[in-house]
Motif scaffolding. Structure first.
Motif, PDB file in Angstrom:
ATOM      1  N   TYR A  24      30.812  51.009  33.785  1.00  0.00           N
ATOM      2  CA  TYR A  24      30.100  50.453  32.632  1.00  0.00           C
ATOM      3  C   TYR A  24      30.818  49.228  32.082  1.00  0.00           C
ATOM      4  N   PHE A  25      32.128  49.348  31.851  1.00  0.00           N
ATOM      5  CA  PHE A  25      32.867  48.210  31.296  1.00  0.00           C
ATOM      6  C   PHE A  25      33.146  47.142  32.356  1.00  0.00           C
ATOM      7  N   THR A  26      33.191  47.537  33.618  1.00  0.00           N
ATOM      8  CA  THR A  26      33.261  46.537  34.682  1.00  0.00           C
ATOM      9  C   THR A  26      32.001  45.675  34.671  1.00  0.00           C
ATOM     10  N   ALA A  27      30.854  46.326  34.526  1.00  0.00           N
ATOM     11  CA  ALA A  27      29.586  45.601  34.453  1.00  0.00           C
ATOM     12  C   ALA A  27      29.521  44.718  33.213  1.00  0.00           C
ATOM     13  N   LEU A  28      30.055  45.229  32.101  1.00  0.00           N
ATOM     14  CA  LEU A  28      30.060  44.447  30.861  1.00  0.00           C
ATOM     15  C   LEU A  28      30.858  43.159  31.034  1.00  0.00           C
ATOM     16  N   LEU A  29      32.036  43.266  31.666  1.00  0.00           N
ATOM     17  CA  LEU A  29      32.928  42.114  31.796  1.00  0.00           C
ATOM     18  C   LEU A  29      32.486  41.141  32.882  1.00  0.00           C
ATOM     19  N   THR A  30      31.875  41.651  33.958  1.00  0.00           N
ATOM     20  CA  THR A  30      31.524  40.773  35.087  1.00  0.00           C
ATOM     21  C   THR A  30      30.083  40.290  35.071  1.00  0.00           C
ATOM     22  N   ALA A  31      29.238  40.902  34.248  1.00  0.00           N
ATOM     23  CA  ALA A  31      27.831  40.482  34.206  1.00  0.00           C
ATOM     24  C   ALA A  31      27.320  40.317  32.773  1.00  0.00           C
ATOM     25  N   GLY A  32      27.554  41.321  31.927  1.00  0.00           N
ATOM     26  CA  GLY A  32      26.988  41.284  30.582  1.00  0.00           C
ATOM     27  C   GLY A  32      27.476  40.116  29.753  1.00  0.00           C
ATOM     28  N   ILE A  33      28.796  40.012  29.584  1.00  0.00           N
ATOM     29  CA  ILE A  33      29.348  38.925  28.776  1.00  0.00           C
ATOM     30  C   ILE A  33      29.122  37.557  29.425  1.00  0.00           C
ATOM     31  N   PRO A  34      29.343  37.398  30.741  1.00  0.00           N
ATOM     32  CA  PRO A  34      29.056  36.087  31.363  1.00  0.00           C
ATOM     33  C   PRO A  34      27.610  35.641  31.179  1.00  0.00           C
ATOM     34  N   LEU A  35      26.650  36.560  31.319  1.00  0.00           N
ATOM     35  CA  LEU A  35      25.244  36.189  31.139  1.00  0.00           C
ATOM     36  C   LEU A  35      24.923  35.905  29.677  1.00  0.00           C
ATOM     37  N   LEU A  36      25.556  36.655  28.779  1.00  0.00           N
ATOM     38  CA  LEU A  36      25.345  36.412  27.355  1.00  0.00           C
ATOM     39  C   LEU A  36      25.866  35.017  26.985  1.00  0.00           C
ATOM     40  N   ILE A  37      27.042  34.662  27.494  1.00  0.00           N
ATOM     41  CA  ILE A  37      27.580  33.313  27.275  1.00  0.00           C
ATOM     42  C   ILE A  37      26.618  32.272  27.849  1.00  0.00           C
ATOM     43  N   LEU A  38      26.076  32.544  29.020  1.00  0.00           N
ATOM     44  CA  LEU A  38      25.133  31.610  29.655  1.00  0.00           C
ATOM     45  C   LEU A  38      23.911  31.387  28.777  1.00  0.00           C
ATOM     46  N   GLU A  39      23.313  32.468  28.287  1.00  0.00           N
ATOM     47  CA  GLU A  39      22.085  32.334  27.495  1.00  0.00           C
ATOM     48  C   GLU A  39      22.371  31.681  26.140  1.00  0.00           C
ATOM     49  N   TYR A  40      23.489  32.041  25.518  1.00  0.00           N
ATOM     50  CA  TYR A  40      23.835  31.384  24.258  1.00  0.00           C
ATOM     51  C   TYR A  40      24.086  29.893  24.464  1.00  0.00           C
ATOM     52  N   SER A  41      24.783  29.564  25.531  1.00  0.00           N
ATOM     53  CA  SER A  41      25.146  28.156  25.743  1.00  0.00           C
ATOM     54  C   SER A  41      23.934  27.315  26.106  1.00  0.00           C
TER      55      SER A  41
END
Length: 501
Positions: A45-62
């Motif tokens: 779960y936290f592996t997915a958060l760090l490698t996909a969730g946060i990177p994609l969230l940064i992408l969409e915000y940016s």
């Protein structure tokens, strides 16, 4: 027309957290943790958060912040031929997920009132499916409109309308500043109350006891990535629109991490409450946890009401629980409407209040199909196709368009110029290769399962006419809307770099 802005960073965080935290945090995460190794599930779960969730969230915000626009406008500024992608996501989310999601919130509101006298009786399963929903035998048998659900749906859509009608600062931001603290207080009450119940410790032990052997199963990792993708509202167009309301100077990466960890922390917190109640229920009935745990809707509307009937003060506990679900659902529902409204205003310069009124009326009318006796079956099919195919495809295309077609270093420079935590080549690798690969694995797995056996044992005709064609119709609408001229010529990006076409 001046673009709306959040009144404060705190307001933005509350709104984004409100969008991310929804019903799935309360019932789906806990079930997945139980099914996939208890405490061991936290590793994928936290592996997915760090490698996909946060990177994609940064992408969409940016992309929303740098291109200054809703999803369709942001993609339009990347290239004219990609505008349809932004429209497709906001249209099938608005006229798909929002329609049935509002009905589920209406169920929560119904059960809030039913809690006071435990009106579901001794058999919540029979009550929910046979008396409350009166589920028909097939999707083609609509039967009657369930008026109690219809009346609650009116209340939910009035709340949706009122919040979004008032705009970004006075509506969405203010509402979430009220709803998010209220949700936290209600959740803490539920969790601490649950932990005092007899058998709660056994439930918590089952919830957290790690079974590391589960980590060798691919589906555990796939479900972890799926949960992260959906729980953060990625691919919905919401986070792009919300980021476009941020001021020039804003810490994108810090905000993304704060919001992601609050969302995941909330899921972990509610898991304690859920399994404490299931432990109490198992002890009260002399059963094992495996015999009382239910997935998804069954957990909230069958297992929990049964437990509520068994516990002292259950009627008050039930009222707090279903109020908690209603608030969590409502905060997500308004964000979906805002993503669509923002896109329409960007393109056609429409009056917000008239547009929100029209969209809310249309949403209510469209949602009535889910208040019929076939409503649960339609909900199940449409949810399956939108979340398993529509959103996943949007996520893959988002990574391809921004990662490969757009000049990604331009976006990295923008992020790093205003953020405390810098992104580098590793982030680019995740966006360009790793995330689309994981989403493609999820998509391929779903397709293989689909062809092995029709989803939910529905007939192929129902799956095609309801699920597939719903997606195709929204795609056609997206292409049609994207072909229309912009009333106002899209402005350039916030920072210098690659310009719009």
């Amino acid at each position: 027309m001046a673009r709306a802005q959040w009144n404060s960073q705190v307001g933005f965080i509350f709104a984004a957290v409100g969008s991310a935290i929804g019903l799935g945090n309360i019932w789906r995460f806990s079930y997945l943790a139980y099914e996939h190794g208890g405490g061991a599930f936290l590793i994928p779960y936290f592996t997915a958060l760090l490698t996909a969730g946060i990177p994609l969230l940064i992408l969409e915000y940016s992309i929303g912040h740098e291109r200054v626009g809703s999803a369709p406008l942001a993609y339009r500024k990347i290239g004219r031929r990609w505008e349809w992608l932004g429209w497709w996501s906001v249209i099938f989310v608005m006229f798909g997920i929002e329609l049935y999601y509002s009905v589920i919130i209406a169920w929560c509101l119904n059960f809030f009132t039913l809690s006071f006298n435990l009106a579901w009786g001794n058999d919540p399963n029979q009550f929910f499916f046979q008396e409350f929903l009166r589920v028909s035998d097939s999707p083609g048998e609509f039967g009657e409109i369930r008026t109690p659900i219809l009346y609650s749906l009116i209340v939910i859509w009035l709340a949706n309308w009122f919040i979004v009608y008032r705009g970004v600062q006075k509506g969405i931001e203010l509402a979430n500043k009220i709803m998010m603290p209220l949700l936290l207080v209600l959740t803490l009450i539920l969790v601490f109350w649950s932990l005092q119940l007899e058998g709660a410790s056994h439930g918590i032990s089952v919830y957290l006891t790690p079974d590391f052997s589960k980590l060798t199963q691919p589906e555990v990792w796939i479900d972890a990535y799926s949960q992260i993708f959906f729980t953060l509202s990625l691919g919905f167009g919401i986070m792009i629109a919300y980021a476009s309301y941020l001021p020039d100077k804003t810490d994108i990466t810090r905000n993304a991490m704060i919001i992601a960890f609050i969302n995941s922390g909330y899921s972990l917190l509610t898991g304690f409450g859920v399994f404490a109640v299931l432990g109490f229920m198992a002890q009260s009935e002399g059963k094992e946890i495996a015999d009382v745990v239910n997935e998804s809707i069954g957990l909230a509307f069958v297992a929990y009401p049964k437990a509520i009937s068994l516990m002292p003060g259950g009627n008050l506990f039930g009222a707090v629980f279903f109020l908690c679900l209603t608030v969590a659902g409502l905060s997500s529902a308004v964000s979906i409407i805002e993503a669509f409204v923002s896109a329409m205003i960007d393109k056609f310069s429409l009056n917000r209040r008239l547009l929100v009124t029209f969209v809310s009326a249309l949403g209510f009318i469209g949602g009535t199909v889910f208040t019929s006796q076939a409503g649960l079956l339609w909900l199940d099919i449409i949810d399956h196709f939108i979340t398993h195919y529509g959103l996943i495809l949007v996520g893959i295309l988002e990574c391809i368009v921004i990662g490969w077609i757009f000049h990604l270093p331009t976006l990295r420079r923008h992020i790093n110029a205003i953020s405390s935590f810098k992104v580098g080549a590793g982030w680019s690798f995740l966006i360009r290769l790793f995330v689309p690969f994981m989403l493609s694995v999820i998509l391929l797995g779903d397709l293989i399962d689909e062809f092995r056996q029709p989803y939910g044992n529905y007939g192929w005709t129902a799956l095609i006419l309801i699920g597939r064609d719903w997606l195709l119709l929204t795609l056609i609408l997206a292409l049609a809307v994207s072909s229309r001229p912009w009333k106002n010529k899209p402005q350039q990006a916030r920072q210098s770099g690659q310009r719009a076409d």
